[in-house]
Scaffold this motif. Sequence first.
Motif, short mmCIF file in Angstrom:
data_model
loop_
_atom_site.label_atom_id
_atom_site.label_comp_id
_atom_site.label_asym_id
_atom_site.label_seq_id
_atom_site.Cartn_x
_atom_site.Cartn_y
_atom_site.Cartn_z
N LYS A 1 -4.07 -0.65 -3.56
CA LYS A 1 -3.36 0.09 -2.52
C LYS A 1 -4.31 0.71 -1.52
O LYS A 1 -4.07 0.72 -0.31
N HIS B 1 3.30 -3.22 8.01
CA HIS B 1 3.50 -1.87 7.48
C HIS B 1 4.53 -1.83 6.35
O HIS B 1 4.81 -0.74 5.82
N SER B 2 5.06 -2.95 5.97
CA SER B 2 6.12 -2.97 4.96
C SER B 2 5.59 -2.47 3.61
O SER B 2 4.47 -2.78 3.20
N GLN B 3 6.43 -1.69 2.93
CA GLN B 3 6.08 -1.18 1.61
C GLN B 3 6.81 -1.92 0.50
O GLN B 3 6.74 -1.54 -0.67
N GLU B 4 7.51 -2.98 0.86
CA GLU B 4 8.22 -3.76 -0.16
C GLU B 4 7.23 -4.52 -1.03
O GLU B 4 6.08 -4.76 -0.65
N SER C 1 -3.94 -5.59 5.35
CA SER C 1 -2.67 -5.37 4.64
C SER C 1 -2.35 -6.53 3.70
O SER C 1 -1.67 -6.34 2.69
N ARG D 1 3.73 -7.97 4.52
CA ARG D 1 2.35 -7.62 4.90
C ARG D 1 1.49 -8.84 5.19
O ARG D 1 0.25 -8.78 5.07
N SER E 1 -4.73 -0.48 2.63
CA SER E 1 -4.12 0.54 3.50
C SER E 1 -4.64 0.39 4.93
O SER E 1 -5.84 0.20 5.16
#
Length: 556
Positions: A522, A456-459, A18, A449, A526
């Motif tokens: 990305k 798991h953060s998507q920021e 990540s 991350r 993942s």
Amino acid sequence: AAWVLIALGWIFVPVYISAGVVTMPEYLRKRFGGQRIRIYMSVLSLILYIFTKISTDIFSGALFIKISLGWDLYLSTVLLLVVTAVFTITGGLSAVIYTDALQTVIMVVGAFVLMFIGFDRVGWYEGLLEKYKGAVPALTVPNTSCHLPRSDAFHMFRDPVTGDLPWPGLIFGLTILATWCWCTDQVIVQRSLSAKNLSHAKGGSVLGGYLKVLPMFFIVMPGMISRALFPDEVACVDPAACKRICGVEVGCSNIAYPKLVVELMPVGLRGLMIAVMMAALMSSLTSIFNSSSTLFTMDIWQRVRRQASEHELMVVGRVFIVVLVAVSILWIPIIQTSNSGQLFDYIQSITSYLAPPITALFIMAVFWKRVNEPGAFWGLMVGLVIGFIRMILEFMYTAPSCGKEDTRPFLLKDVHYLYFALILLAITALVIGIVSLCTPAIHNQHLVRLTWWTRHSQELRVDLGDLWAEPAVPDPTKTPSEVECPSPAALPCWKRIGLWFCGLSGDVRPQLSLEESQALEKKLTSITEEPVWRNVCNINAIILLTINVFLWGFFA
């Protein structure tokens, strides 16, 4: 190792993936910012490789060749290193991984054959229990007991004070070293990071865990069989006799496995075992050479040459492997005089002096967001100084042979190296914690991350400042056509041959657009998994740990 391998696949690799890193120093750079920790880690890793990996691999491989074939020690080692370096340089990581997979099969088959023959010779496990107790050499040192087999030889949990591997050190101290080796070392982690996805990485960890169950039966017990069958050579204690047998006065236990191969294996199978040992040697060395070149090019060379192209980095990495080979050859006489007759103890003791600070830092970096760059740096520096003091003393005061008085300082004589690893880990963690709490914390936007809690953060992560990450400034004196690499046909013949040898085609790779680069990044970062394969990995991990607990309990 099974427990730590599960920790690698289920805890550390998800964070590394990540984070989008290629090397372990790169992870520390993203986690803490700055350059001094990254450079420290790269240099220390290369030093550890020379002291504990390259040197011991070369010594053990050369020792096996000398005993089994009678070849000259240095000539055989040079030839092996040259062959190893050639296909590492030409093939890169993919060749190393495919070769490792093939050689693993050869090693397992050959070791199983030798184990079967050895157990058959001593009367299987019950016979080994009986014969090992009486495996005493003919020449002994008067008024001593060092020629007698240890009464706890068939027990893994040994006395915490008098045991050669005390059980607290075995459980906790060796776990520290294993965590460094399996979870933070570039040689091992690089393979996990090259997996197609997280499930593949977990599967590799589980398979590695299953394979790590085998050395107890393929290596340890055959070594005990070797002592039971050849006590005068393997278990020698008289310094003059040991010097004559293996060239080391303090003992000849290092020759146990090759002695078993030479004496028990028939001619055809002996050739198979020689191939097995050479495969093991080259497999380990190729892994180290490849990972070392990655560390050097990505974490050191790019600091010297910030505008280095990918083409240049690949060539420099190959050249660095050649330099490593030369250094390895020069190190042979040093490791011969420094192993104190116990190669396993040499490897673990040197690792105990240098690796615990790294283990402490990675564990705290992954699980505690409050750790910052000053705390990490000063913790590493304090741990390095303390570890180097113990290591220097270890080289200055060698272990006495049987019957001689132990005049070493208290720190060496009475503090086992596995206990020292525990102490060093605690001191490093304490310094990291205190300094981090006394200095400003890293803002959460820089930790996205990069920890277990934020993987798991998507920021959007705001990377800490890094001079190496700045884009290269094009040379205004050159036109675009001059900047581009010429086609292979336009290069001189000698240069085309050199590029082919280094595995470089000379073709210019197509430039990705911003959207394509973001999509690729990305995908590479993942950590999502398909439910079926996630469950398969989880079930196998539980089975592996169950087997591991049973074996620990049986041999405790």
